[in-house]
Design an enzyme around this catalytic site. Sequence first.
Site: not given
Length: 254
Positions: A124, A198
């Site tokens: 990201h 996550s």
Amino acid sequence: MVGALDSRTETLAGLLREAERAVVLTGAGISVPSGIPDFRSPGTGMWEGVDPMEVAHIDAWRRDPDRFWRFYGARFASLVDKRPNRAHEVVAELERSGRIRGVITQNIDRLHRAAGSERLLEIHGSIESSVCPQCRGRTGIEQVVTLLASGDGAPECPACIAPLKPDVVLFGELLPADVMSEAEQLALEADLMICIGSSLTVHPAAGLPQLTLRSGGSLAIVTESATPLDDQAAVKLTGDVVAELDAVELALSS
Ligand code: ZN
């Protein structure tokens, strides 16, 4: 209960001992102990009362970069002084000792790098730099923070006076193809993927453990919340991420 926890720690340590091509995938949960709230948890810090999908969207930057930076600049400022925690350090140590090949992260906070991880795929992007849309020149975070503090809108490229865009993947943007392709390669080749902090719900990152599973590798999950892949994991550790990774490292060294 303690015995059960110990046996899960031992299971993960055993998987790491046997693995030859292990890889780590991390999400926001590993940075929470560093004081960085996960914006997907409701009511946390600066994300309270705003819709991240709207304010951190590429269209918001395109439409009104000054307005975008009034919000995003606060995010930069909130991240710039954060330090890695023990969980980041254990992950870096796993790489140094040759137990994992690298780290794939959804985080933009630079903390894996600060902890010493070297083969790091930031799918990201990262707050490390911001990019000029005209000359593609990059400006480092220290200078961006200085520019933000001295102005009231978007920091500008020193050469073109064009508003900078953070080198992070905003909502509505594609992930960097080269980084993503290396991450997929690591996932495909992995005989063990350890997913840490996550929720495994944000695609395409959430597809990486599935690549590992499909090619015959094992999955380990170190995450407090439930994930869609829990029932396919060889082991799941649900305690505090720092305590769990500390215990794994201890088990490996004993
Ligand atoms: Zn420029």
